[in-house]
Design an enzyme around this catalytic site. Structure first.
Site, PDB file in Angstrom:
ATOM      1  N   LYS A   1      -7.044   6.432  10.556  1.00  0.00           N
ATOM      2  CA  LYS A   1      -8.483   6.374  10.889  1.00  0.00           C
ATOM      3  C   LYS A   1      -8.579   6.326  12.402  1.00  0.00           C
ATOM      4  O   LYS A   1      -8.648   5.246  12.989  1.00  0.00           O
ATOM      5  CB  LYS A   1      -9.095   5.086  10.334  1.00  0.00           C
ATOM      6  CG  LYS A   1      -9.237   5.004   8.828  1.00  0.00           C
ATOM      7  CD  LYS A   1      -9.876   3.657   8.471  1.00  0.00           C
ATOM      8  CE  LYS A   1      -9.936   3.433   6.987  1.00  0.00           C
ATOM      9  NZ  LYS A   1     -10.285   2.037   6.659  1.00  0.00           N
TER      10      LYS A   1
ATOM     11  N   GLY B   1       0.785  -1.241   0.000  1.00  0.00           N
ATOM     12  CA  GLY B   1       0.000   0.000   0.000  1.00  0.00           C
ATOM     13  C   GLY B   1       0.812   1.283   0.000  1.00  0.00           C
ATOM     14  O   GLY B   1       0.390   2.282  -0.578  1.00  0.00           O
TER      15      GLY B   1
ATOM     16  N   ARG C   1      -5.707   0.173  -6.896  1.00  0.00           N
ATOM     17  CA  ARG C   1      -4.427   0.645  -6.367  1.00  0.00           C
ATOM     18  C   ARG C   1      -3.816   1.764  -7.199  1.00  0.00           C
ATOM     19  O   ARG C   1      -3.152   2.643  -6.667  1.00  0.00           O
ATOM     20  CB  ARG C   1      -3.409  -0.507  -6.408  1.00  0.00           C
ATOM     21  CG  ARG C   1      -3.164  -1.167  -5.106  1.00  0.00           C
ATOM     22  CD  ARG C   1      -1.903  -1.993  -5.203  1.00  0.00           C
ATOM     23  NE  ARG C   1      -1.995  -3.219  -4.444  1.00  0.00           N
ATOM     24  CZ  ARG C   1      -1.986  -3.280  -3.121  1.00  0.00           C
ATOM     25  NH1 ARG C   1      -1.912  -2.195  -2.399  1.00  0.00           N
ATOM     26  NH2 ARG C   1      -2.071  -4.439  -2.515  1.00  0.00           N
TER      27      ARG C   1
ATOM     28  N   PHE D   1     -13.811   2.569   3.865  1.00  0.00           N
ATOM     29  CA  PHE D   1     -12.726   1.866   3.180  1.00  0.00           C
ATOM     30  C   PHE D   1     -12.242   2.711   2.007  1.00  0.00           C
ATOM     31  O   PHE D   1     -13.032   3.150   1.176  1.00  0.00           O
ATOM     32  CB  PHE D   1     -13.153   0.473   2.725  1.00  0.00           C
ATOM     33  CG  PHE D   1     -11.962  -0.441   2.631  1.00  0.00           C
ATOM     34  CD1 PHE D   1     -11.376  -0.971   3.772  1.00  0.00           C
ATOM     35  CD2 PHE D   1     -11.383  -0.732   1.397  1.00  0.00           C
ATOM     36  CE1 PHE D   1     -10.243  -1.781   3.699  1.00  0.00           C
ATOM     37  CE2 PHE D   1     -10.254  -1.545   1.312  1.00  0.00           C
ATOM     38  CZ  PHE D   1      -9.694  -2.070   2.472  1.00  0.00           C
TER      39      PHE D   1
ATOM     40  N   ASP E   1      -5.608  -0.634  -1.867  1.00  0.00           N
ATOM     41  CA  ASP E   1      -6.445  -1.498  -2.698  1.00  0.00           C
ATOM     42  C   ASP E   1      -7.615  -2.071  -1.921  1.00  0.00           C
ATOM     43  O   ASP E   1      -7.637  -2.057  -0.699  1.00  0.00           O
ATOM     44  CB  ASP E   1      -5.612  -2.677  -3.220  1.00  0.00           C
ATOM     45  CG  ASP E   1      -5.312  -3.672  -2.110  1.00  0.00           C
ATOM     46  OD1 ASP E   1      -4.796  -3.244  -1.050  1.00  0.00           O
ATOM     47  OD2 ASP E   1      -5.631  -4.861  -2.264  1.00  0.00           O
TER      48      ASP E   1
ATOM     49  N   ASP F   1      -5.035   1.891  10.685  1.00  0.00           N
ATOM     50  CA  ASP F   1      -6.450   1.611  10.908  1.00  0.00           C
ATOM     51  C   ASP F   1      -6.621   1.170  12.369  1.00  0.00           C
ATOM     52  O   ASP F   1      -6.779   2.001  13.255  1.00  0.00           O
ATOM     53  CB  ASP F   1      -6.866   0.548   9.881  1.00  0.00           C
ATOM     54  CG  ASP F   1      -8.318   0.145   9.944  1.00  0.00           C
ATOM     55  OD1 ASP F   1      -9.097   0.809  10.653  1.00  0.00           O
ATOM     56  OD2 ASP F   1      -8.693  -0.835   9.289  1.00  0.00           O
TER      57      ASP F   1
ATOM     58  N   GLU G   1       4.235   4.096   6.152  1.00  0.00           N
ATOM     59  CA  GLU G   1       2.998   3.323   6.056  1.00  0.00           C
ATOM     60  C   GLU G   1       1.946   4.142   5.304  1.00  0.00           C
ATOM     61  O   GLU G   1       1.996   5.382   5.300  1.00  0.00           O
ATOM     62  CB  GLU G   1       2.573   2.977   7.493  1.00  0.00           C
ATOM     63  CG  GLU G   1       1.327   2.185   7.682  1.00  0.00           C
ATOM     64  CD  GLU G   1       1.265   0.833   6.979  1.00  0.00           C
ATOM     65  OE1 GLU G   1       1.354   0.827   5.739  1.00  0.00           O
ATOM     66  OE2 GLU G   1       1.052  -0.178   7.650  1.00  0.00           O
ATOM     67  N   ASP G   2       1.027   3.460   4.637  1.00  0.00           N
ATOM     68  CA  ASP G   2      -0.039   4.172   3.940  1.00  0.00           C
ATOM     69  C   ASP G   2      -1.127   4.648   4.894  1.00  0.00           C
ATOM     70  O   ASP G   2      -1.539   5.793   4.879  1.00  0.00           O
ATOM     71  CB  ASP G   2      -0.641   3.310   2.809  1.00  0.00           C
ATOM     72  CG  ASP G   2      -1.062   1.914   3.268  1.00  0.00           C
ATOM     73  OD1 ASP G   2      -0.868   1.563   4.456  1.00  0.00           O
ATOM     74  OD2 ASP G   2      -1.586   1.152   2.428  1.00  0.00           O
TER      75      ASP G   2
HETATM   76  P1  IMP Z   1      -4.147  -1.939  10.826  1.00  0.00           P
HETATM   77  O1  IMP Z   1      -3.200  -3.023  11.212  1.00  0.00           O
HETATM   78  O2  IMP Z   1      -5.566  -2.279  11.175  1.00  0.00           O
HETATM   79  O3  IMP Z   1      -3.756  -0.585  11.356  1.00  0.00           O
HETATM   80  O4  IMP Z   1      -4.169  -1.890   9.264  1.00  0.00           O
HETATM   81  C1  IMP Z   1      -3.204  -1.339   8.537  1.00  0.00           C
HETATM   82  C2  IMP Z   1      -3.190  -1.879   7.125  1.00  0.00           C
HETATM   83  O5  IMP Z   1      -4.488  -2.256   6.656  1.00  0.00           O
HETATM   84  C3  IMP Z   1      -2.735  -0.797   6.220  1.00  0.00           C
HETATM   85  O6  IMP Z   1      -1.357  -0.857   6.056  1.00  0.00           O
HETATM   86  C4  IMP Z   1      -3.481  -1.069   4.934  1.00  0.00           C
HETATM   87  O7  IMP Z   1      -2.696  -1.903   4.122  1.00  0.00           O
HETATM   88  C5  IMP Z   1      -4.727  -1.801   5.349  1.00  0.00           C
HETATM   89  N1  IMP Z   1      -5.893  -0.875   5.375  1.00  0.00           N
HETATM   90  C6  IMP Z   1      -6.509  -0.334   6.438  1.00  0.00           C
HETATM   91  N2  IMP Z   1      -7.531   0.458   6.089  1.00  0.00           N
HETATM   92  C7  IMP Z   1      -7.553   0.439   4.741  1.00  0.00           C
HETATM   93  C8  IMP Z   1      -8.384   1.106   3.762  1.00  0.00           C
HETATM   94  O8  IMP Z   1      -9.307   1.895   4.050  1.00  0.00           O
HETATM   95  N3  IMP Z   1      -8.098   0.827   2.464  1.00  0.00           N
HETATM   96  C9  IMP Z   1      -7.097  -0.014   2.082  1.00  0.00           C
HETATM   97  N4  IMP Z   1      -6.286  -0.629   2.962  1.00  0.00           N
HETATM   98  C10 IMP Z   1      -6.521  -0.415   4.283  1.00  0.00           C
HETATM   99 MG    MG Z   2      -0.247  -0.910   4.515  1.00  0.00          MG
END
Ligand code: IMP
Ligand code: MG
Length: 183
Positions: free
Chosen positions: A140, A55, A174, A161, A168, A112, A108-109
């Site tokens: 988020k 991402g 993407r 999302f 993606d 979440d 990081e992108d």
């Molecule tokens: P976390 O571990 O829940 O913080 O998730 C982080 C990863 O989930 C990110 O690096 C993204 O690759 C993916 N992710 C979380 N939210 C989204 C979204 O809205 N769109 C796409 N990928 C997401």
């Molecule tokens: Mg990511």
């Protein structure tokens, strides 16, 4: 950091049935990446960056062009199936170079739940990194379950999302150059 959680979506340049609208366009992303780069140049000159695949590659490519003297490596961590995290990040592609004794910036992108960044912080610390900071284009905050500090953040985004600019949904969208909300 800019809070766009309450912002109305803009129309898509061309209709796509599975996308609701544009949250962040190219100009706005570009401007914020430049601001973040200026901050990182001051605080992390010459650091070793770890790009979180897949991402973060668009963000990293734009950011790293503005960070002279930084080096980088990539890691792939995955916990996502479709639109939800299963909460157990796993390394899919390991780092190529040791981080022992180095100052490391995670790129990081999106943060979440925070579990991926938490996992990476622990992994890099165990691998001997001397100092670790986090740069994420998006966060988020309303979804965060694990408390992690994001040292450099672009935008606070809604609990929706998002796709585009490297993000993606099951490998779709993407390569869109802007960020959209999935319907
Ligand atoms: P976390 O571990 O829940 O913080 O998730 C982080 C990863 O989930 C990110 O690096 C993204 O690759 C993916 N992710 C979380 N939210 C989204 C979204 O809205 N769109 C796409 N990928 C997401
Ligand atoms: Mg990511």
């Amino acid at each position: 950091m800019i809070d766009v959680r309450e912002r109305p979506l803009r129309p898509l340049p061309s209709h796509r049935a599975d996308l609701e609208g544009v949250l962040l366009d190219e100009e706005e992303i570009d401007l914020q990446v430049r601001r973040m780069a200026a901050e990182i140049r001051r605080e992390c000159p010459g650091w070793h960056c770890v790009i979180v695949l897949n991402g973060a590659i668009f963000f990293a490519a734009d950011l790293l062009r503005l960070l002279p003297d930084c080096t980088y490596d990539t890691i792939q961590v995955s916990s996502y199936v479709g639109q939800s995290s299963n909460g157990k990040p796993q390394i899919r592609k390991a780092l190529s170079k040791p981080v022992k004794g180095r100052k490391v910036l995670i790129i990081e992108d999106i943060v979440d739940t925070g579990q991926t960044v938490r996992f990476l912080l622990d992994h890099l610390r165990r691998s001997g990194a001397r100092d670790i900071k986090v740069a994420s284009l998006l966060s988020k905050p309303d979804c965060q379950k694990v408390k992690v500090t994001i040292d450099f953040l672009g935008f606070l985004v809604p609990q929706r999302f998002l796709v585009g600019y490297g993000l993606d949904c099951e490998e779709k969208h993407r390569t869109l150059p802007f960020l959209c909300v999935v319907r």
